[in-house]
Design an enzyme around this catalytic site. Structure first.
Site, short mmCIF file in Angstrom:
data_model
loop_
_atom_site.label_atom_id
_atom_site.label_comp_id
_atom_site.label_asym_id
_atom_site.label_seq_id
_atom_site.Cartn_x
_atom_site.Cartn_y
_atom_site.Cartn_z
N GLU A 92 0.82 -1.20 0.00
CA GLU A 92 0.00 0.00 0.00
C GLU A 92 0.87 1.26 0.00
OE1 GLU A 92 -1.78 -1.64 3.45
OE2 GLU A 92 -0.95 -0.07 4.71
N CYS A 113 3.51 8.23 0.89
CA CYS A 113 4.18 7.31 1.80
C CYS A 113 4.30 5.96 1.07
CB CYS A 113 3.33 7.19 3.05
SG CYS A 113 3.97 6.03 4.23
N CYS A 120 7.43 -7.16 7.12
CA CYS A 120 8.65 -6.62 7.71
C CYS A 120 9.19 -7.63 8.70
CB CYS A 120 8.36 -5.30 8.41
SG CYS A 120 9.85 -4.56 9.12
N CYS A 124 8.32 -4.95 15.23
CA CYS A 124 8.00 -4.00 16.30
C CYS A 124 6.61 -4.35 16.83
CB CYS A 124 8.05 -2.57 15.78
SG CYS A 124 9.66 -2.14 15.11
N CYS A 127 3.24 -2.57 15.49
CA CYS A 127 3.13 -2.25 14.06
C CYS A 127 2.42 -3.35 13.26
CB CYS A 127 4.52 -2.01 13.50
SG CYS A 127 4.54 -1.75 11.73
N GLY A 167 7.43 -2.16 5.62
CA GLY A 167 8.79 -2.65 5.44
C GLY A 167 9.86 -1.75 6.01
N GLU A 168 11.06 -2.31 6.09
CA GLU A 168 12.23 -1.58 6.58
C GLU A 168 13.12 -1.25 5.37
OE1 GLU A 168 13.60 -0.09 9.41
OE2 GLU A 168 15.11 0.32 7.89
N SER A 199 12.78 6.42 6.37
CA SER A 199 12.57 6.18 7.80
C SER A 199 13.12 4.80 8.14
CB SER A 199 11.07 6.25 8.12
OG SER A 199 10.85 5.92 9.47
N SER A 222 12.94 5.92 13.67
CA SER A 222 11.85 5.53 14.56
C SER A 222 12.46 5.26 15.93
CB SER A 222 11.16 4.27 14.03
OG SER A 222 10.54 4.56 12.81
N ASN A 298 -1.55 5.14 16.48
CA ASN A 298 -2.72 4.84 15.66
C ASN A 298 -3.14 3.40 15.98
OD1 ASN A 298 -4.48 5.44 13.57
ND2 ASN A 298 -2.85 5.96 12.14
N CYS A 341 0.79 2.21 8.69
CA CYS A 341 1.34 1.37 7.64
C CYS A 341 0.98 -0.10 7.83
CB CYS A 341 2.85 1.54 7.57
SG CYS A 341 3.72 1.07 9.07
N1 SAH Z 1 10.42 0.37 8.99
C1 SAH Z 1 10.60 1.77 8.96
C2 SAH Z 1 9.63 2.50 8.06
C3 SAH Z 1 8.22 2.04 8.04
S1 SAH Z 1 7.28 2.33 9.50
C4 SAH Z 1 10.56 2.32 10.34
O1 SAH Z 1 10.20 1.61 11.26
O2 SAH Z 1 10.93 3.48 10.50
C5 SAH Z 1 6.95 4.05 9.41
C6 SAH Z 1 6.63 4.69 10.76
O3 SAH Z 1 5.32 4.32 11.19
C7 SAH Z 1 7.58 4.26 11.85
O4 SAH Z 1 8.01 5.36 12.60
C8 SAH Z 1 6.71 3.34 12.66
O5 SAH Z 1 7.19 3.20 13.95
C9 SAH Z 1 5.37 4.03 12.57
N2 SAH Z 1 4.24 3.22 12.96
C10 SAH Z 1 4.08 1.88 12.85
N3 SAH Z 1 2.90 1.49 13.34
C11 SAH Z 1 2.29 2.61 13.78
C12 SAH Z 1 1.05 2.88 14.40
N4 SAH Z 1 0.18 1.91 14.64
N5 SAH Z 1 0.76 4.16 14.73
C13 SAH Z 1 1.62 5.16 14.46
N6 SAH Z 1 2.81 4.97 13.88
C14 SAH Z 1 3.14 3.72 13.54
FE1 SF4 Z 2 9.09 -1.92 12.92
FE2 SF4 Z 2 9.09 -0.27 10.77
FE3 SF4 Z 2 9.03 -2.94 10.48
FE4 SF4 Z 2 6.90 -1.72 11.44
S1 SF4 Z 2 7.74 -1.44 9.40
S2 SF4 Z 2 7.83 -3.64 12.21
S3 SF4 Z 2 7.84 -0.07 12.62
S4 SF4 Z 2 10.69 -1.76 11.38
#
Ligand code: SAH
Ligand code: SF4
Length: 355
Positions: A92, A113, A120, A124, A127, A167-168, A199, A222, A298, A341
């Site tokens: 997406e 975005c 991923c 985390c 997420c 994704g990362e 990010s 992050s 979120n 995301c």
């Molecule tokens: N993997 C990378 C980029 C994708 S996530 C990273 O972790 O930075 C993009 C951002 O969305 C990150 O800062 C992540 O921590 C945040 N994110 C993930 N789930 C979220 C949620 N439920 N509410 C708000 N931010 C969230």
């Molecule tokens: Fe963590 Fe970013 Fe992967 Fe979500 S997309 S699990 S925030 S590293």
């Protein structure tokens, strides 16, 4: 056999292919224009190419890397596009209009975005993207193709990009850099590198690698926890690259790049929103001259985490400000359309029984 996607080819690769077909090299520029400037959706629209060449192109390549499957939201609001990939998986992209200046770019721009992987691997705890684990990296055509597709669907120009979708991005470094060359190249999408932000959850070696790379780009981290104790609870990556190591890599970034760093910090009630964390976060931010983006969590279906009261978010922000740190509080747009995301894709793939 799946044909390669034409938008994944660099100008040099298109020239090489044309040479193998005994076609003149000036066709490269024409093909690039049809893909990236005129954004056509069929080879037949490439009217200044001979029919025989169009046929050869169609027999050798797919014109698009992704198929638009669904849009949530509407014009003037956050719109979320769900795309189907050639292997049946989904990703997406989220188009956010008139985003305020969050990453140092000009305000009132349309930000897209973008996803970098299917799923991923970093898991985390808060997420949606990490929930179903990691499937595969996106290739350059699938990454850059999201911008192309978003512009085709919306009919609007995308002004800036954040690699904050599923994704990362730093774990898909080579494809990411190839996509960025397509996105920034004068003959391709030609978006200014200063309008691009990666990010990362904090892959210290890749942050160093990017710092040493000539590509100009912005970087957001992050952070989500100011101490190892808090950060490790929600981000397993912190066990591999603890805060001190991450900070070292960010110091290195500052020694080679002029782009100011951004620390992202989602606020999760009772997990990382203690004002003590704000004070420690402030000291980190000051050390590396970073600004802080606070994002109230979120909610994700199936996860128990909650966002704190807005008054508490403001108190967290004030604490940072009192220590002299620039801190914005970003009230997530698109809360109602699964904008965090990975949420829309997870719904779709769950419904189809893929995950
Ligand atoms: N993997 C990378 C980029 C994708 S996530 C990273 O972790 O930075 C993009 C951002 O969305 C990150 O800062 C992540 O921590 C945040 N994110 C993930 N789930 C979220 C949620 N439920 N509410 C708000 N931010 C969230
Ligand atoms: Fe963590 Fe970013 Fe992967 Fe979500 S997309 S699990 S925030 S590293």
């Amino acid at each position: 056999m799946i044909l390669p996607a034409l938008p994944g080819l660099s100008p040099e690769e298109i020239s090489e292919w044309l040479a193998t077909q005994n076609e003149p090299s000036f066709r490269t520029k024409q093909i690039l224009e049809w893909i990236w400037k005129k954004k056509v959706t069929s080879f037949d629209e490439m009217t200044n190419l001979p029919a025989a060449l169009r046929e050869k192109l169609a027999a050798s390549f797919r014109l698009t890397a992704l198929t638009h499957s669904k849009t949530q939201g509407s014009e003037d609001t956050t719109r979320k596009f769900l795309f189907k990939l050639h292997d049946g998986r989904y990703i997406e992209s989220v188009l956010i209009p008139a985003n305020p200046a969050l990453y140092g770019e000009k305000s009132d721009r349309r930000t897209l975005c973008v996803s970098s992987q299917v799923g991923c691997a970093y898991g985390c705890k808060f997420c949606a993207s990490g929930l179903a684990g990691f499937t595969r990296n996106l290739d350059a055509a699938e990454i850059a193709g999201q911008v192309l597709a978003a512009e085709q669907i919306s009919g609007e120009r995308v002004d800036s990009l954040v690699f904050m979708g599923m994704g990362e991005p730093m774990a898909n470094f080579n494809n990411l850099m190839a996509a960025i060359r397509l996105i920034t190249g004068a003959e391709t999408l030609h978006l200014g590198a200063r309008h691009l932000t990666i990010s990362t959850s904090g892959l210290a070696p890749q942050i160093r690698k990017l710092a040493d790379h000539p590509q100009q780009i912005r970087l957001a981290i992050s952070f989500h926890g100011a101490t190892d104790e808090v950060r490790s609870q929600i981000m397993p990556v912190n066990k591999k690259y603890p805060v001190a190591e991450l900070m070292d890599a960010l110091n290195h970034w500052n020694s080679t790049k002029k782009q100011k760093l951004t620390l992202e910090y989602i606020l999760i009630q009772g997990v990382n929103d203690d004002l003590e964390q704000a004070k420690i976060l402030a000291s980190h931010a000051k050390r590396i001259n970073a600004k802080v983006n606070l994002i109230p969590y979120n909610t994700v279906e199936g996860l128990e985490w909650k966002r704190p009261a807005i008054s508490h978010c403001r108190a967290f922000q004030e604490t940072l400000k009192n220590f002299g740190v620039t801190a914005t509080l970003r009230i997530e747009k698109g809360h109602d359309i699964d904008a965090a995301c990975g949420q829309l894709r997870l719904k779709q793939e769950t419904a189809e029984g893929i995950v």
